[in-house]
Design an enzyme around this catalytic site. Structure first.
Site, short mmCIF file in Angstrom:
data_model
loop_
_atom_site.label_atom_id
_atom_site.label_comp_id
_atom_site.label_asym_id
_atom_site.label_seq_id
_atom_site.Cartn_x
_atom_site.Cartn_y
_atom_site.Cartn_z
CG LEU A 38 5.72 42.52 17.41
CD1 LEU A 38 5.92 44.27 17.51
CD2 LEU A 38 4.09 42.27 17.70
CG HIS A 39 9.09 38.42 11.69
ND1 HIS A 39 10.16 38.11 11.17
CD2 HIS A 39 9.20 37.46 12.73
CE1 HIS A 39 10.79 36.99 11.59
NE2 HIS A 39 10.23 36.56 12.53
CG ASN A 40 6.35 34.48 14.01
OD1 ASN A 40 6.75 33.70 14.82
ND2 ASN A 40 7.09 34.49 12.93
#
Ligand SMILES: C[S@@+](CC[C@H](N)C(=O)[O-])C[C@H]1O[C@@H](n2cnc3c(N)ncnc32)[C@H](O)[C@@H]1O
Length: 389
Positions: free
Chosen positions: A301-303
């Site tokens: 999700l941090h991508n």
């Protein structure tokens, strides 16, 4: 807080006395980018490996000679390194703390050099952040200026894409950074980075146990298992996370542990012991595995920008049952990870997220946060489950 003070805090050391004048501290931090540009040179010629293998103080010429003897022995005709380039690179690496400068033009391996050699994934990571990461950072301001500071970036329209546009690479300027890396033959190295990253903070089951999370309960009763998927790791790369689960829960079989990937550099031979399934979480409208006990997203999700993160979370919530748990494994948005936050923004339009941001994402995805455990360094855990009707 200065970089050194943060590092000292991270290592549990007392903050160093503020003997460095502020201007000098500023200059030391701000002039780093060009030095970082030499990191891929050091990795390409395996200068860190040569220093470790020499296992003594060595001049740049000795390091270059060792390196060039190895290149010649391969008979591939690859270019050799000039002594001057080796000398400048080693000097600059010592400024970054990656090797020891013992005297004028005399170098030795230090603990970080040896770590990089013992853990090759760390060198792949070093190359990723000093090539793609550096490029993204360098074009941040130009991208913002060109778009009247429109922010946040969307996933395939950030500084990297703008850099390629300025270079006249029209096709790449519309592609996602992963796709650009794939076309440039960079994904194999990136996948190797993902295997061990820069440092291993223990296995997944040990890490979540130390946070107080009951993984046994989330996985469900062993007796009730059959050939159905129990845990699905989305964007799971080469399957390390599920292999660690398998080692801790040997009753789980290959069919119970599914890695979903779209990465063409990964094939079933890369992930023995778990089932590899092709799934593109962006393009496919629905999650094909319904009602698994656990869906996991580790460093996924941090991508993603918020809108894309919500789209993925909604796909998962539609596939989940009341017993399903979604485990999000990411770094916390704290002072250890400010640079990673910047990298995710610049590379993918992504970001690290705070507890309040996780709640927001959950609430618009039909989910709620059931557990959260944050650590200063290493992977944190946020568990989401279906929001009761
Ligand atoms: C930052 S890596 C994390 C890998 C792994 N989860 C880990 O923690 O080591 C992101 C992974 O997501 C995969 N990925 C990226 N976009 C994807 C997509 N649209 N569908 C499926 N997987 C994707 C990449 O191939 C890569 O393996």
């Amino acid at each position: 807080m200065s970089f050194l003070a943060r590092l000292a805090g991270l290592l549990g050391l007392a903050a160093p006395a503020p003997v460095i004048p502020p201007g000098a501290a500023l200059a030391a931090t701000i002039t780093v980018p060009a030095s970082l540009g030499f990191v891929p040179v050091a990795v390409h010629f395996d200068l860190f490996g040569e220093l470790v293998r020499l296992n003594r103080h060595a001049t740049a010429e000795e390091v270059a000679n060792a390196c060039n003897a190895r290149i010649r022995a391969c008979s591939t005709g690859d270019p050799e390194i000039a002594v001057r380039l080796a000398s400048d690179t080693l000097y600059i690496m010592s400024g970054l703390g990656l090797v020891e400068r013992v005297a004028e033009d005399l170098f030795a391996a230090n603990a970080i050099t040896r770590h990089m050699v013992d853990m090759p994934s760390a060198q792949h990571g070093a190359v990723h952040f000093t090539t793609e990461g550096m490029m993204a950072g360098a074009f941040m301001m130009k991208k913002l200026q060109a778009t009247n500071f429109a922010y946040p970036f969307s996933e395939a329209d950030g500084p990297i894409q703008y850099a390629y546009k300025l270079m006249g690479e029209e096709k790449l300027s519309h592609e996602h950074t992963y796709s650009i890396m794939e076309q440039q033959g960079r994904m194999d190295s990136f996948n190797q980075f993902m295997v061990g990253k820069f440092i291993k903070f223990g296995t997944f089951p040990d890490r979540v146990a130390s946070l107080g999370y009951n993984l046994d309960k989330a996985l469900g009763e062993p007796g009730s298992l059959d050939q159905n998927p129990v845990m699905v790791d989305i964007g799971g790369g080469r399957g390390e996370l599920l292999l660690e689960v398998q080692a801790a829960y040997p009753h789980l079989q290959e069919a119970n542990l599914v890695v979903q990937e779209f990465n063409t550099e990964i094939d079933a031979g890369d992930v023995p012991g778990v089932r590899l399934m092709e799934w593109n979480y962006k393009e496919s409208p629905e999650q094909p595995i319904r009602g698994a006990r656990i869906y996991s997203l580790q460093h996924i999700l941090h991508n993603l920008p918020d809108l894309n993160a919500v789209a993925l979370l909604q796909k998962l919530s539609r596939a989940m049952t009341a017993e399903s748990r979604l485990l999000i494994i990411e770094y916390a948005k704290n002072m250890t990870y400010t640079s990673l936050h910047a990298s995710m923004i610049a590379l993918y339009g992504g970001r690290e997220r705070s507890p309040a941001e996780w709640r927001q994402l959950a609430s618009v995805s039909g989910l709620e946060v059931g557990f959260e455990g944050y650590v200063r360094a290493g992977e944190s855990l946020v568990e989401m489950r279906l929001k009761p009707e």
